[in-house]
Design an enzyme around this catalytic site. Sequence first.
Site, PDB file in Angstrom:
ATOM      1  N   SER A  72      61.812 -25.988 -11.203  1.00  0.00           N
ATOM      2  CA  SER A  72      62.305 -24.836 -10.776  1.00  0.00           C
ATOM      3  C   SER A  72      63.529 -24.275 -11.557  1.00  0.00           C
ATOM      4  O   SER A  72      63.669 -23.030 -11.208  1.00  0.00           O
ATOM      5  CB  SER A  72      63.231 -25.275  -9.331  1.00  0.00           C
ATOM      6  OG  SER A  72      62.260 -25.419  -8.239  1.00  0.00           O
ATOM      7  N   LYS A 210      70.980 -23.839 -12.461  1.00  0.00           N
ATOM      8  CA  LYS A 210      69.842 -23.974 -11.644  1.00  0.00           C
ATOM      9  C   LYS A 210      69.195 -25.425 -11.841  1.00  0.00           C
ATOM     10  O   LYS A 210      69.102 -25.792 -13.221  1.00  0.00           O
ATOM     11  CB  LYS A 210      68.624 -22.958 -12.119  1.00  0.00           C
ATOM     12  CG  LYS A 210      67.188 -22.955 -11.475  1.00  0.00           C
ATOM     13  CD  LYS A 210      67.689 -22.478 -10.055  1.00  0.00           C
ATOM     14  CE  LYS A 210      66.721 -22.699  -8.788  1.00  0.00           C
ATOM     15  NZ  LYS A 210      66.777 -24.089  -8.546  1.00  0.00           N
ATOM     16  N   THR A 211      68.804 -26.066 -10.786  1.00  0.00           N
ATOM     17  CA  THR A 211      68.154 -27.336 -10.783  1.00  0.00           C
ATOM     18  C   THR A 211      66.601 -27.335 -11.029  1.00  0.00           C
ATOM     19  O   THR A 211      66.207 -26.194 -10.616  1.00  0.00           O
ATOM     20  CB  THR A 211      68.487 -27.998  -9.459  1.00  0.00           C
ATOM     21  OG1 THR A 211      68.381 -27.394  -8.332  1.00  0.00           O
ATOM     22  CG2 THR A 211      70.167 -28.600  -9.665  1.00  0.00           C
TER      23      THR A 211
END
Length: 268
Positions: A72, A210-211
């Site tokens: 992601s 963001k992970t």
Amino acid sequence: MNRHWQWWAFLWLLLGSWPAMAAGAGEREDWAELFRQAGVSGTLAVVDHRSAGPQTWYHNQARAGRRYSPASTFKIPHTLFALDAGLVASEFDVLPWDGEDRGMETWNRNQTLRSAMTHSVVWVYEGFADVLGRDTERYYLNLVDYGNANPDGTTPAFWIDGELAVSADEQLDFLQRLYRNRLPFLERHQRLVRDLMISAAGPEWRLRSKTGWDGERGWWVGWIEWPDGPVFFALHIDMPNGLADLPKRRQLVREALSTLSAWPEGVE
């Protein structure tokens, strides 16, 4: 001024600037201990721009050069692709839910770009991929020089279980270009994506990140903005315990950046 003196003056200036350009690059043994204590294998790459010349630090520099599924974290460039292609105009556009129950309350509703980024809503980006098509995705991936630029795969989410792969070093390069508005997109689109990435903030700092998780390995990428410059990071770890390992991403970055006085005090 004779030419001989000019040459030596130029050489002196060049050599004098070299330590600042190359300062601080290398492995951190103390970070290796953090990974051992967390019980995970992986890599952490950090570029610290708070000094005159950027300092680059690693745990496991060799792995930082290897490519893996971006999972992601690909939502960062993917959002830019969607904006540039006109699939969405602003963060306020409503992206309608199709009514399919995907087992997550935050996914089972209409979305905006902000909610889709915050909750990592895969179906929104699968929709973008479906409209863009693989040829256009490939065009954009090559345009921004992202990893192996290969969107092939047997499922719509090629960034999770397809052929697309990117290294931690390449993640850092992309993020630094986004920070400086040096990607080949409208500046307002780059500013919007940076705004969507904000995950925490204080009076003197702002965290944009963001992970990502592909079911086996996890990412956390981003940067912390300080008054004297940004500190970029890209973490990638093996996650044999699945969901139980998710908190270790933030834990490792927090502990490592704390050794550089680059993590906000009192923030977990």
